[in-house]
Write an enzyme that holds these catalytic residues in place. Structure first.
Site, PDB file in Angstrom:
ATOM      1  CG  LEU A  42      -1.804   1.227   1.416  1.00  0.00           C
ATOM      2  CD1 LEU A  42      -2.814   1.363   0.273  1.00  0.00           C
ATOM      3  CD2 LEU A  42      -2.553   1.154   2.749  1.00  0.00           C
ATOM      4  CG  ASP A  43       1.859   2.864   3.759  1.00  0.00           C
ATOM      5  OD1 ASP A  43       0.941   3.667   3.595  1.00  0.00           O
ATOM      6  OD2 ASP A  43       1.942   2.125   4.767  1.00  0.00           O
ATOM      7  CB  THR A  68       1.056   6.989   3.477  1.00  0.00           C
ATOM      8  OG1 THR A  68       1.661   5.786   3.031  1.00  0.00           O
ATOM      9  CG2 THR A  68      -0.418   6.976   3.172  1.00  0.00           C
ATOM     10  CB  SER A 108      -0.446  -3.078   3.738  1.00  0.00           C
ATOM     11  OG  SER A 108       0.054  -1.973   4.465  1.00  0.00           O
ATOM     12  CE  LYS A 123       4.812  -6.120   3.010  1.00  0.00           C
ATOM     13  NZ  LYS A 123       4.395  -4.941   2.221  1.00  0.00           N
TER      14      LYS A 123
END
Ligand code: BG6
Ligand code: MG
Length: 219
Positions: free
Chosen positions: A9-10, A16, A115, A146
């Site tokens: 996502l980011d 973001t 995410s 991760k």
């Protein structure tokens, strides 16, 4: 054959990093030291508590806080961060992303989110992206960050697609490594040299199609 696309996502779908940076800088400033944009680069793709440790190292004060105090500092930063992202709009989606997601849907390929952020559901809701996803895996659903492959393996499981038929889209080195460990191919999004291990690299989504993806991966 590609049957699922799993997106970070980011830094991939939305930018973001600037909000994370503002909130972390405010925390550092309250503790009496500067936190630069360059320092912030090291936090991309990194979990919240590990980010805090890196920030405290910059100020030379990691050892000064107990675990409970660190939880409190991270919660304070997250409060400011949530204030920022609560005001996000669809205008903040990275250019080309909506058109690419529509293309993926048309090709009947599943779409999942993978995410590290516990705030992912709020961001998807604020930007109007939530409806594209067959499965959403966020930082609250996994126990290992991760480069552990857990987040992507769960995304594959929830969409019912085997890892070998999944492609991960990532902007961070740890995410590319997580995809590799999950037995998935990856698309590095951006220009950073740290993406060199990805199966293929794109500068962004503008002009990028599912046809380009399949042609380049199946070459
Ligand atoms: C990742 C971001 O997606 O999520 C990191 O790249 C962030 O910068 C991590 O630290 C955790 O996010 P959150 O929203 O749970 O603090
Ligand atoms: Mg990212």
């Amino acid at each position: 054959m590609i049957r699922a696309c799993i997106f970070d996502l980011d830094g991939v779908l939305v930018d973001t990093a600037k909000y994370h940076y503002l909130a972390w800088r405010r925390l550092a400033s309250g503790l009496g030291f500067d936190f630069s944009e360059q320092h912030n680069e090291a936090l991309k793709g990194v979990s919240r508590m590990t980010s805090l440790d890196i920030l405290l190292d910059v100020g030379g004060m990691r050892e000064r806080f107990s675990q409970a105090e660190k939880e409190e500092l991270a919660a304070r930063k997250n409060g400011w961060y949530v204030d920022y992202i609560s005001r996000m709009t669809p205008d903040e989606i990275v250019p080309g992303v909506v058109r690419f997601l529509e293309d993926v849907r048309r090709a009947e390929i599943k779409i999942a989110l993978g995410s590290a952020s516990r705030n992912a559901p709020l961001i998807l809701e604020r930007t109007g992206l939530a409806h594209f996803f067959d499965a959403i895996v966020d930082g609250g659903m996994v126990s290992a960050a991760k480069p552990d492959p857990q987040v992507f393996l769960l995304g594959a499981e929830l969409t019912g697609v085997e890892p070998a038929a999944c492609v991960v889209f990532e902007d961070a080195e740890a995410g590319i490594e997580a995809a590799r460990r999950a037995g998935m191919r990856s698309v590095g999004v951006g220009t950073s040299r740290t993406l060199a291990q990805a199966t293929m690299i794109i500068p962004g989504f503008e002009g990028f199609t599912v046809k380009d993806l399949t042609e380049r991966l199946e070459k």
